[in-house]
Scaffold this active site. Sequence first.
Site, PDB file in Angstrom:
ATOM      1  N   LYS A  52      -3.555   4.638  14.426  1.00 52.56           N
ATOM      2  CA  LYS A  52      -2.356   3.939  13.968  1.00 52.56           C
ATOM      3  C   LYS A  52      -1.631   4.735  12.894  1.00 52.56           C
ATOM      4  O   LYS A  52      -0.403   4.701  12.811  1.00 52.56           O
ATOM      5  CB  LYS A  52      -2.741   2.568  13.424  1.00 52.56           C
ATOM      6  CG  LYS A  52      -1.618   1.833  12.690  1.00 52.56           C
ATOM      7  CD  LYS A  52      -2.132   0.652  11.916  1.00 52.56           C
ATOM      8  CE  LYS A  52      -1.027   0.008  11.095  1.00 52.56           C
ATOM      9  NZ  LYS A  52      -0.654   0.791   9.889  1.00 52.56           N
ATOM     10  N   ASN A  53      -2.379   5.458  12.064  1.00 57.23           N
ATOM     11  CA  ASN A  53      -1.770   6.209  10.970  1.00 57.23           C
ATOM     12  C   ASN A  53      -1.208   7.566  11.401  1.00 57.23           C
ATOM     13  O   ASN A  53      -0.720   8.321  10.566  1.00 57.23           O
ATOM     14  CB  ASN A  53      -2.774   6.400   9.834  1.00 57.23           C
ATOM     15  CG  ASN A  53      -3.037   5.103   9.088  1.00 57.23           C
ATOM     16  OD1 ASN A  53      -2.332   4.109   9.278  1.00 57.23           O
ATOM     17  ND2 ASN A  53      -4.051   5.094   8.248  1.00 57.23           N
ATOM     18  N   ARG A  58       7.397  -0.267   7.651  1.00 56.36           N
ATOM     19  CA  ARG A  58       7.939   0.719   6.715  1.00 56.36           C
ATOM     20  C   ARG A  58       8.279   2.043   7.405  1.00 56.36           C
ATOM     21  O   ARG A  58       8.707   2.997   6.757  1.00 56.36           O
ATOM     22  CB  ARG A  58       6.918   0.981   5.598  1.00 56.36           C
ATOM     23  CG  ARG A  58       6.733  -0.210   4.677  1.00 56.36           C
ATOM     24  CD  ARG A  58       5.591  -0.007   3.711  1.00 56.36           C
ATOM     25  NE  ARG A  58       5.485  -1.143   2.813  1.00 56.36           N
ATOM     26  CZ  ARG A  58       6.057  -1.213   1.611  1.00 56.36           C
ATOM     27  NH1 ARG A  58       6.755  -0.191   1.171  1.00 56.36           N
ATOM     28  NH2 ARG A  58       5.933  -2.279   0.862  1.00 56.36           N
ATOM     29  N   CYS A  73       2.330  -4.503   4.929  1.00 53.60           N
ATOM     30  CA  CYS A  73       1.269  -5.372   4.419  1.00 53.60           C
ATOM     31  C   CYS A  73       1.388  -5.514   2.901  1.00 53.60           C
ATOM     32  O   CYS A  73       1.644  -4.549   2.188  1.00 53.60           O
ATOM     33  CB  CYS A  73      -0.110  -4.798   4.777  1.00 53.60           C
ATOM     34  SG  CYS A  73      -0.534  -4.987   6.513  1.00 53.60           S
ATOM     35  N   ASP A  92      -8.869   1.823   3.476  1.00 49.34           N
ATOM     36  CA  ASP A  92      -8.890   0.951   4.650  1.00 49.34           C
ATOM     37  C   ASP A  92     -10.306   0.591   5.091  1.00 49.34           C
ATOM     38  O   ASP A  92     -10.492  -0.326   5.883  1.00 49.34           O
ATOM     39  CB  ASP A  92      -8.152   1.614   5.826  1.00 49.34           C
ATOM     40  CG  ASP A  92      -6.637   1.556   5.662  1.00 49.34           C
ATOM     41  OD1 ASP A  92      -6.172   0.772   4.821  1.00 49.34           O
ATOM     42  OD2 ASP A  92      -5.931   2.291   6.358  1.00 49.34           O
ATOM     43  N   VAL A 140      -6.668   3.017  -4.790  1.00 52.03           N
ATOM     44  CA  VAL A 140      -5.522   3.439  -3.971  1.00 52.03           C
ATOM     45  C   VAL A 140      -4.429   2.375  -3.942  1.00 52.03           C
ATOM     46  O   VAL A 140      -3.254   2.655  -4.184  1.00 52.03           O
ATOM     47  CB  VAL A 140      -5.983   3.802  -2.544  1.00 52.03           C
ATOM     48  CG1 VAL A 140      -4.792   4.229  -1.690  1.00 52.03           C
ATOM     49  CG2 VAL A 140      -7.030   4.913  -2.595  1.00 52.03           C
TER      50      VAL A 140
END
Length: 439
Positions: A23-24, A97, A121, A311, A333
């Site tokens: 996803k990233n 975003r 989020c 994450d 983070v």
Amino acid sequence: MGKVLTIHGGVPLEGTVRVGGAKNLVPKAMVAALLGDTPSVLRNVPEIKDVTVVRNLLEIHGVKVDQDPETGDLTMDPSQAKSASNQAIDAHAGDSRIPILFCGPLIHSLGEAFIPDLGGCRIGDRPIDFHLEVLREFGAVVDKAVDGIRISAPLGLKGAKVHLKYPSVGTTEQVLLSAVRAKGVTEVSNAAIEPEILDLISLLQKMGAIISVHRDRIIRIQGVDKLSGYDHTALPDRNEAASWASAALVTKGDIFVQDAQQRDLTAFLHVYRQIGGEFEVKSNGIRFYHPGGDLNPLILETDVHPGFMTDWQQPLVVALTQASGVSVIHETVYENRFGFTDALVRMGATVQVHTDCLGSTPCRFGQRNFKHSAVVVGPAQLSGAEIDVPDLRGGFSHLIAALAADGTSRVTGIELINRGYEHFMEKLTALGANVELSE
């Protein structure tokens, strides 16, 4: 109200799941297709909401997007790229975003870009100011309007020397996507070097970009006049792999995560074994399982790569509620990533959150009243509860807590989980979870 997921807990998850493309990486790889003058092909594309959002944004900007019905591979042709209306961008962006990363490629292609107000989020402050500062350093002109921000570069983007205050993944991506076709050399120091960043660099090199990665988080980019399309297979999603690994631990299960890559999970695997989880690395994935016996408490700090990823923290906190003793977690983070623990407390966990830096190094959130450290005391007997998903990773963490709990839980807001977990309902069912989805 949306859909409601009913979970009957107490069933160990067992079986095989396959993780898709990261996803990233995938949405950013799709944006990069705008930089080429020939079509790009992206493989290992997951069926998640972020991919749909970027596809829609590409299409309203004139990019022709075709998806192979069998493989899911995307072919993106930017030859007819054009400007899109503010309203169309705003409508398709939703709470994503991603539009901020369109700026560099659109300026190179069309001379200007527009971005609406941006969501994402609610786990902490992720201001787009870093992105705008970077674009200004490249020579862009930023005009703020009521409905968003218009960015232009009458003289084109020019290479810059950029120092990031924090090794932000998003800002590093912005630099890469803006610099590859800027005039001259760009050097970014204190850059993010996550596996997804390195995969994006590999993809840009395939397009003809000149990029080198140096020690001490320095990346240099020599701008080129034109780039061609790419043919690239996205790396597997290490965050999804870590989430299923935590699910195996919490439910006392045994899950083989197909396509999980040991190389990208080194820090996670180290901690997983410290807690008392076990794993076996195979040629095509990793088996994660609870070997029996008590889990061990630990002290943990999140960090940018190659540290323990933020994450991974939330699913692992659920596992720590089952460890025998006191665990301390320091989140460095995102400052608001412990909101999900409220639901765990209602389910019977003992979790206290603190504003102090409960770790070996003071972080940038210290003395700023953010509850960014947690103390977890276990083992806790979790009970079913009514849960509303707060964010992507926190939501998945709630799911695995409910799967391990005694009794029944009702979960709302699960649409958020679709942002990053492909076919998660089918995967849960295939692993033996006792779940029902209703309107």
